[in-house]
Design a protein around this motif. Structure first.
Motif, mmCIF file in Angstrom:
data_model
loop_
_atom_site.group_PDB
_atom_site.id
_atom_site.type_symbol
_atom_site.label_atom_id
_atom_site.label_comp_id
_atom_site.label_asym_id
_atom_site.label_seq_id
_atom_site.Cartn_x
_atom_site.Cartn_y
_atom_site.Cartn_z
ATOM 1 N N THR A 177 -38.019 -9.263 -26.813
ATOM 2 C CA THR A 177 -37.072 -8.806 -27.836
ATOM 3 C C THR A 177 -35.777 -9.603 -27.855
ATOM 4 O OG1 THR A 177 -36.182 -7.136 -26.342
ATOM 5 C CG2 THR A 177 -37.981 -6.457 -27.809
ATOM 6 N N ALA A 178 -35.600 -10.535 -26.937
ATOM 7 C CA ALA A 178 -34.324 -11.253 -26.840
ATOM 8 C C ALA A 178 -34.443 -12.750 -27.109
ATOM 9 C CB ALA A 178 -33.711 -11.010 -25.462
ATOM 10 N N VAL A 179 -35.535 -13.168 -27.762
ATOM 11 C CA VAL A 179 -35.692 -14.589 -28.064
ATOM 12 C C VAL A 179 -36.063 -14.779 -29.531
ATOM 13 C CG1 VAL A 179 -36.375 -15.265 -25.717
ATOM 14 C CG2 VAL A 179 -38.143 -14.626 -27.374
ATOM 15 N N ALA A 180 -35.764 -15.969 -30.013
ATOM 16 C CA ALA A 180 -36.217 -16.395 -31.341
ATOM 17 C C ALA A 180 -37.282 -17.457 -31.115
ATOM 18 C CB ALA A 180 -35.054 -16.971 -32.141
ATOM 19 N N THR A 181 -38.257 -17.528 -32.014
ATOM 20 C CA THR A 181 -39.352 -18.474 -31.845
ATOM 21 C C THR A 181 -39.576 -19.298 -33.103
ATOM 22 O OG1 THR A 181 -40.919 -16.733 -32.475
ATOM 23 C CG2 THR A 181 -40.601 -17.104 -30.116
ATOM 24 N N ALA A 182 -40.046 -20.520 -32.879
ATOM 25 C CA ALA A 182 -40.426 -21.398 -33.985
ATOM 26 C C ALA A 182 -41.702 -22.126 -33.587
ATOM 27 C CB ALA A 182 -39.325 -22.404 -34.283
ATOM 28 N N LEU A 183 -42.558 -22.345 -34.564
ATOM 29 C CA LEU A 183 -43.807 -23.068 -34.354
ATOM 30 C C LEU A 183 -43.839 -24.233 -35.327
ATOM 31 C CD1 LEU A 183 -46.642 -23.356 -33.085
ATOM 32 C CD2 LEU A 183 -47.479 -21.801 -34.848
ATOM 33 N N ASP A 184 -43.941 -25.429 -34.784
ATOM 34 C CA ASP A 184 -43.965 -26.650 -35.595
ATOM 35 C C ASP A 184 -42.807 -26.691 -36.591
ATOM 36 O OD1 ASP A 184 -46.206 -27.672 -34.258
ATOM 37 O OD2 ASP A 184 -47.559 -26.556 -35.561
ATOM 38 N N GLY A 185 -41.633 -26.261 -36.133
ATOM 39 C CA GLY A 185 -40.420 -26.342 -36.936
ATOM 40 C C GLY A 185 -40.162 -25.176 -37.861
ATOM 41 N N ALA A 186 -41.053 -24.205 -37.915
ATOM 42 C CA ALA A 186 -40.888 -23.048 -38.803
ATOM 43 C C ALA A 186 -40.608 -21.784 -37.979
ATOM 44 C CB ALA A 186 -42.138 -22.838 -39.651
ATOM 45 N N PHE A 187 -39.552 -21.057 -38.353
ATOM 46 C CA PHE A 187 -39.200 -19.808 -37.691
ATOM 47 C C PHE A 187 -40.358 -18.818 -37.779
ATOM 48 C CE2 PHE A 187 -37.542 -15.440 -38.253
ATOM 49 C CZ PHE A 187 -37.016 -15.255 -36.990
ATOM 50 N N VAL A 188 -40.640 -18.136 -36.645
ATOM 51 C CA VAL A 188 -41.677 -17.092 -36.617
ATOM 52 C C VAL A 188 -41.008 -15.794 -36.171
ATOM 53 C CG1 VAL A 188 -43.865 -16.331 -35.598
ATOM 54 C CG2 VAL A 188 -43.459 -18.779 -36.010
ATOM 55 N N PRO A 189 -40.933 -14.793 -37.056
ATOM 56 C CA PRO A 189 -40.331 -13.514 -36.688
ATOM 57 C C PRO A 189 -41.120 -12.818 -35.575
ATOM 58 C CG PRO A 189 -40.853 -13.576 -39.044
ATOM 59 C CD PRO A 189 -41.423 -14.799 -38.427
ATOM 60 N N ARG A 190 -40.435 -11.994 -34.814
ATOM 61 C CA ARG A 190 -41.055 -11.282 -33.686
ATOM 62 C C ARG A 190 -42.321 -10.548 -34.110
ATOM 63 N NH1 ARG A 190 -37.697 -6.540 -31.325
ATOM 64 N NH2 ARG A 190 -36.160 -7.947 -32.159
ATOM 65 N N GLY A 191 -42.285 -9.873 -35.245
ATOM 66 C CA GLY A 191 -43.435 -9.102 -35.710
ATOM 67 C C GLY A 191 -44.644 -9.937 -36.087
ATOM 68 N N ALA A 192 -44.458 -11.226 -36.278
ATOM 69 C CA ALA A 192 -45.568 -12.107 -36.669
ATOM 70 C C ALA A 192 -46.145 -12.898 -35.504
ATOM 71 C CB ALA A 192 -45.099 -13.074 -37.760
ATOM 72 N N ARG A 193 -45.548 -12.799 -34.341
ATOM 73 C CA ARG A 193 -45.998 -13.615 -33.198
ATOM 74 C C ARG A 193 -47.436 -13.328 -32.794
ATOM 75 N NH1 ARG A 193 -40.643 -12.572 -29.595
ATOM 76 N NH2 ARG A 193 -39.203 -13.680 -30.963
ATOM 77 N N ALA A 194 -47.843 -12.066 -32.806
ATOM 78 C CA ALA A 194 -49.197 -11.709 -32.377
ATOM 79 C C ALA A 194 -50.255 -12.267 -33.324
ATOM 80 C CB ALA A 194 -49.343 -10.197 -32.256
ATOM 81 N N ASP A 195 -49.875 -12.518 -34.572
ATOM 82 C CA ASP A 195 -50.814 -13.045 -35.562
ATOM 83 C C ASP A 195 -50.668 -14.550 -35.759
ATOM 84 O OD1 ASP A 195 -51.851 -10.482 -36.123
ATOM 85 O OD2 ASP A 195 -50.185 -10.079 -37.484
ATOM 86 N N THR A 196 -49.811 -15.183 -34.950
ATOM 87 C CA THR A 196 -49.560 -16.612 -35.091
ATOM 88 C C THR A 196 -50.338 -17.373 -34.021
ATOM 89 O OG1 THR A 196 -47.362 -16.173 -35.992
ATOM 90 C CG2 THR A 196 -47.775 -18.394 -35.176
ATOM 91 N N ALA A 197 -51.410 -18.021 -34.461
ATOM 92 C CA ALA A 197 -52.286 -18.747 -33.531
ATOM 93 C C ALA A 197 -51.664 -20.072 -33.114
ATOM 94 C CB ALA A 197 -53.636 -19.001 -34.190
ATOM 95 N N LEU A 198 -51.904 -20.436 -31.869
ATOM 96 C CA LEU A 198 -51.488 -21.739 -31.354
ATOM 97 C C LEU A 198 -52.653 -22.710 -31.471
ATOM 98 C CD1 LEU A 198 -49.654 -20.641 -28.085
ATOM 99 C CD2 LEU A 198 -48.625 -21.242 -30.289
ATOM 100 N N ALA A 199 -52.331 -23.978 -31.631
ATOM 101 C CA ALA A 199 -53.354 -25.020 -31.693
ATOM 102 C C ALA A 199 -52.953 -26.142 -30.742
ATOM 103 C CB ALA A 199 -53.478 -25.564 -33.117
ATOM 104 N N GLU A 200 -53.928 -26.900 -30.314
ATOM 105 C CA GLU A 200 -53.684 -28.051 -29.456
ATOM 106 C C GLU A 200 -52.582 -28.912 -30.069
ATOM 107 O OE1 GLU A 200 -54.348 -30.334 -26.077
ATOM 108 O OE2 GLU A 200 -55.501 -28.557 -26.574
ATOM 109 N N GLY A 201 -51.576 -29.258 -29.250
ATOM 110 C CA GLY A 201 -50.500 -30.129 -29.699
ATOM 111 C C GLY A 201 -49.382 -29.430 -30.460
ATOM 112 N N ALA A 202 -49.448 -28.101 -30.571
ATOM 113 C CA ALA A 202 -48.408 -27.360 -31.290
ATOM 114 C C ALA A 202 -47.050 -27.597 -30.638
ATOM 115 C CB ALA A 202 -48.727 -25.867 -31.293
#
Length: 65
Positions: free
Chosen positions: A29-54
């Motif tokens: 609850t105390a961090v912000a996340t981004a994947l490949d340069g795009a902000f990912v809200p906390r509620g979307a992290r569980a549905d955000t898949a990682l890929a090789e080289g991300a």
């Protein structure tokens, strides 16, 4: 799989961004996340898949002035 986390190459078994945050011991609850340069809200992290080289950034807020 190998990804880039905060600029460093790491090996992870996580398949989602939420799993990566937990695996690395970040406070969910105390961090912000981004994947490949795009902000990912906390509620979307569980549905955000990682890929090789991300490219993942996990940022913690700083206090002070």
């Amino acid at each position: 799989m190998r990804i880039e986390l905060n600029g460093a190459r790491v090996e992870t078994g996580a398949i989602t961004l939420a799993e990566l945050v937990a695996e690395r011991g970040f406070p969910e609850t105390a961090v912000a996340t981004a994947l490949d340069g795009a902000f990912v809200p906390r509620g979307a992290r569980a549905d955000t898949a990682l890929a090789e080289g991300a490219r993942v950034e996990v940022l913690t807020p700083m206090q002070g002035g």
